[in-house]
Design a protein around this motif. Sequence first.
Motif, PDB file in Angstrom:
ATOM      1  N   CYS A 173      29.200  15.433  93.299  1.00 29.89           N
ATOM      2  CA  CYS A 173      30.713  14.978  92.805  1.00 29.89           C
ATOM      3  C   CYS A 173      32.043  15.344  93.813  1.00 29.89           C
ATOM      4  CB  CYS A 173      30.951  15.236  91.511  1.00 29.89           C
ATOM      5  SG  CYS A 173      29.782  14.444  90.311  1.00 29.89           S
ATOM      6  N   TYR A 174      31.828  16.820  94.037  1.00 29.54           N
ATOM      7  CA  TYR A 174      32.695  17.461  94.730  1.00 29.54           C
ATOM      8  C   TYR A 174      32.535  16.682  96.504  1.00 29.54           C
ATOM      9  CZ  TYR A 174      34.750  21.094  97.693  1.00 29.54           C
ATOM     10  OH  TYR A 174      35.576  21.731  98.716  1.00 29.54           O
ATOM     11  N   TYR A 175      31.556  16.251  96.947  1.00 30.94           N
ATOM     12  CA  TYR A 175      31.380  15.475  98.031  1.00 30.94           C
ATOM     13  C   TYR A 175      32.019  14.065  98.158  1.00 30.94           C
ATOM     14  CZ  TYR A 175      29.549  12.648 101.773  1.00 30.94           C
ATOM     15  OH  TYR A 175      29.416  11.831 103.026  1.00 30.94           O
ATOM     16  N   ILE A 176      31.716  13.447  96.802  1.00 32.16           N
ATOM     17  CA  ILE A 176      32.221  11.955  96.777  1.00 32.16           C
ATOM     18  C   ILE A 176      33.853  12.169  96.635  1.00 32.16           C
ATOM     19  CG2 ILE A 176      32.572  10.227  95.127  1.00 32.16           C
ATOM     20  CD1 ILE A 176      29.953  10.015  96.721  1.00 32.16           C
ATOM     21  N   LYS A 177      34.377  13.275  95.934  1.00 33.82           N
ATOM     22  CA  LYS A 177      36.011  13.518  95.876  1.00 33.82           C
ATOM     23  C   LYS A 177      36.472  13.738  97.027  1.00 33.82           C
ATOM     24  CE  LYS A 177      37.392  14.985  91.939  1.00 33.82           C
ATOM     25  NZ  LYS A 177      37.823  16.052  90.916  1.00 33.82           N
ATOM     26  N   LEU A 178      35.700  14.607  97.938  1.00 34.05           N
ATOM     27  CA  LEU A 178      36.284  14.803  99.295  1.00 34.05           C
ATOM     28  C   LEU A 178      36.394  13.841 100.222  1.00 34.05           C
ATOM     29  CD1 LEU A 178      34.553  18.324 100.155  1.00 34.05           C
ATOM     30  CD2 LEU A 178      37.047  18.012  99.715  1.00 34.05           C
ATOM     31  N   LEU A 179      35.303  12.849 100.064  1.00 31.93           N
ATOM     32  CA  LEU A 179      35.235  11.702 100.858  1.00 31.93           C
ATOM     33  C   LEU A 179      36.211  10.692 100.504  1.00 31.93           C
ATOM     34  CD1 LEU A 179      33.609   9.841 102.849  1.00 31.93           C
ATOM     35  CD2 LEU A 179      32.261   9.027 101.014  1.00 31.93           C
ATOM     36  N   LEU A 180      36.638  10.653  99.186  1.00 25.73           N
ATOM     37  CA  LEU A 180      37.653   9.648  98.741  1.00 25.73           C
ATOM     38  C   LEU A 180      38.974  10.057  99.133  1.00 25.73           C
ATOM     39  CD1 LEU A 180      36.349   9.015  95.122  1.00 25.73           C
ATOM     40  CD2 LEU A 180      36.157   7.490  97.046  1.00 25.73           C
ATOM     41  N   ASP A 181      39.168  11.348  98.925  1.00 24.65           N
ATOM     42  CA  ASP A 181      40.527  12.115  99.607  1.00 24.65           C
ATOM     43  C   ASP A 181      40.695  11.871 101.043  1.00 24.65           C
ATOM     44  OD1 ASP A 181      41.218  12.837  96.898  1.00 24.65           O
ATOM     45  OD2 ASP A 181      40.416  14.830  97.259  1.00 24.65           O
ATOM     46  N   GLU A 182      39.624  12.142 101.774  1.00 28.61           N
ATOM     47  CA  GLU A 182      39.855  11.915 103.333  1.00 28.61           C
ATOM     48  C   GLU A 182      39.893  10.374 103.637  1.00 28.61           C
ATOM     49  OE1 GLU A 182      39.921  13.047 107.235  1.00 28.61           O
ATOM     50  OE2 GLU A 182      39.837  14.424 105.357  1.00 28.61           O
ATOM     51  N   LYS A 183      39.315   9.644 103.294  1.00 36.85           N
ATOM     52  CA  LYS A 183      39.672   7.964 103.628  1.00 36.85           C
ATOM     53  C   LYS A 183      40.311   7.172 102.831  1.00 36.85           C
ATOM     54  CE  LYS A 183      35.031   7.739 106.296  1.00 36.85           C
ATOM     55  NZ  LYS A 183      34.098   6.994 106.444  1.00 36.85           N
ATOM     56  N   TYR A 184      40.621   7.457 101.625  1.00 37.79           N
ATOM     57  CA  TYR A 184      41.289   6.615 100.416  1.00 37.79           C
ATOM     58  C   TYR A 184      42.225   7.420  99.701  1.00 37.79           C
ATOM     59  CZ  TYR A 184      37.250   4.049 102.322  1.00 37.79           C
ATOM     60  OH  TYR A 184      36.408   3.497 103.023  1.00 37.79           O
ATOM     61  N   PRO A 185      43.153   8.270 100.352  1.00 35.46           N
ATOM     62  CA  PRO A 185      43.923   9.096  99.406  1.00 35.46           C
ATOM     63  C   PRO A 185      44.673   8.409  98.337  1.00 35.46           C
ATOM     64  CG  PRO A 185      44.757   9.156 101.646  1.00 35.46           C
ATOM     65  CD  PRO A 185      43.390   8.498 101.695  1.00 35.46           C
ATOM     66  N   GLY A 186      44.875   8.877  97.103  1.00 35.73           N
ATOM     67  CA  GLY A 186      45.627   8.250  96.129  1.00 35.73           C
ATOM     68  C   GLY A 186      44.719   7.209  95.416  1.00 35.73           C
ATOM     69  N   LYS A 187      44.164   6.814  95.982  1.00 34.81           N
ATOM     70  CA  LYS A 187      43.469   5.324  95.391  1.00 34.81           C
ATOM     71  C   LYS A 187      42.517   5.470  93.925  1.00 34.81           C
ATOM     72  CE  LYS A 187      44.527   1.726  97.939  1.00 34.81           C
ATOM     73  NZ  LYS A 187      45.166   0.641  97.351  1.00 34.81           N
ATOM     74  N   VAL A 188      41.981   6.829  93.749  1.00 39.08           N
ATOM     75  CA  VAL A 188      41.203   6.914  92.529  1.00 39.08           C
ATOM     76  C   VAL A 188      42.032   7.996  91.907  1.00 39.08           C
ATOM     77  CG1 VAL A 188      38.975   7.472  91.433  1.00 39.08           C
ATOM     78  CG2 VAL A 188      39.173   6.005  93.766  1.00 39.08           C
ATOM     79  N   ILE A 189      42.433   7.906  90.752  1.00 35.96           N
ATOM     80  CA  ILE A 189      43.083   8.916  89.822  1.00 35.96           C
ATOM     81  C   ILE A 189      41.838   9.441  88.930  1.00 35.96           C
ATOM     82  CG2 ILE A 189      44.727   9.477  88.046  1.00 35.96           C
ATOM     83  CD1 ILE A 189      46.431   7.212  89.294  1.00 35.96           C
ATOM     84  N   PHE A 190      41.349  10.567  89.083  1.00 35.94           N
ATOM     85  CA  PHE A 190      40.394  11.293  88.125  1.00 35.94           C
ATOM     86  C   PHE A 190      41.291  11.975  87.036  1.00 35.94           C
ATOM     87  CE2 PHE A 190      38.012  11.004  91.778  1.00 35.94           C
ATOM     88  CZ  PHE A 190      36.884  10.335  91.307  1.00 35.94           C
ATOM     89  N   ALA A 191      41.180  11.463  85.910  1.00 33.68           N
ATOM     90  CA  ALA A 191      42.048  11.618  84.700  1.00 33.68           C
ATOM     91  C   ALA A 191      41.464  12.841  83.686  1.00 33.68           C
ATOM     92  CB  ALA A 191      42.563  10.702  83.621  1.00 33.68           C
TER      93      ALA A 191
END
Length: 379
Positions: A250-268
């Motif tokens: 999950c840490y890897y997936i979140k790093l990937l999202l932050d790097e390529k699609y910053p702000g697109k996913v909000i983990f509430a």
Amino acid sequence: MEFHNKKPKAILFFFPFFGYSGSEIMLFEFLKGLDRSKFVPYLYLFEKGSLIQELPSDITYFLPYKKTNTIKDWVIRKSIRKKNENHLIHQLKSIQKKIGPCLWYLNTIAINPKVYEIANYLNVKIVTHVHELPYAYTWFPKQYLKNILTYSNHCVVCSKAVQNSFGDIGFSNTSVVHNFIDTDKIKNSLKDQPISREGLGIQRDEFIWLISGHTNYWKGIQYLPEILKQIGTEKMRIIWVGRELDNAFCYYIKLLLDEKYPGKVIFAGSQTDNYYKYFAISDGFLILSLQESFSLVALEATYFNLPIVSFEYGAAQEILANTSAQIIDSFDINCFIQAMKKIMQIQKIGAKKELNQNISSYKSKQIARFNQVIEELVG
């Protein structure tokens, strides 16, 4: 079956944790709807979990001797040790003699398999409530499933998908009782201060997709990068509500999202009081799960009249029947994304949604069904 002028029959219900997991909350809700003119529920709790604070005062519960911290039970434990006997066997034999339940009702595959052997020795009818599909069996030694199949007189299952999985291995003594949601609780939770798009940093013209569940592989977190790769340029946000697992994947997936699609996913994260407020501000709902035995979130999204895109997770066709949900039979993420695009083209962003009243009556129907099954099993 006539119960007039008959003393209510005792049933002993077993819970592995008595915490806020879906399977334990669900049986607890059924318990509260049990016809008390016909049945008296008693509970055996392997753990004194957080649900204990909601337990009605007129329901008696038992804890393992070592969990009670009473002098009386300490003396009993000491006596049992001297006799070289088993604590669980001694206690369950004592409870059976004291209250005389007509059946033991065991909740989930997580119950200590020894309980089945004790019930069989005491010649007590055993009913197991099964909430799991085969993927969940990977978390337990084979004896857990083996004892369910060997000693259960009957299994109550939460969906036809679970029923079919048992039928495939030759176990046919099953009854389907669907899960439900408490719509009164949902409406009450929406009375407080609402969540706003602006407060989450979401623009008024951005489409909000909601996902609910733990952030793990089985819930489909691995699909997020591909979804954003194909439609990340759209005016769209994804909100994921649920416990964030602290593992490397999950840490890897979140790093990937932050790097390529910053702000697109909000983990509430995990939500309690505000949980349903996220449904209220969303425009659509995604179910990316690989396998689910029921999926309460499917009912929740249906209650809020959210357009749903879902993989066929095992029970999707059953639970989402008679809805407009787009169900993808294969796990082809490209087909899934195409269904998302179609909904985004026609669904009005931020539209006020009327609650689906058909879901409101679902609770009473399933509680009635549960009581019917219990009556048939008591005989």
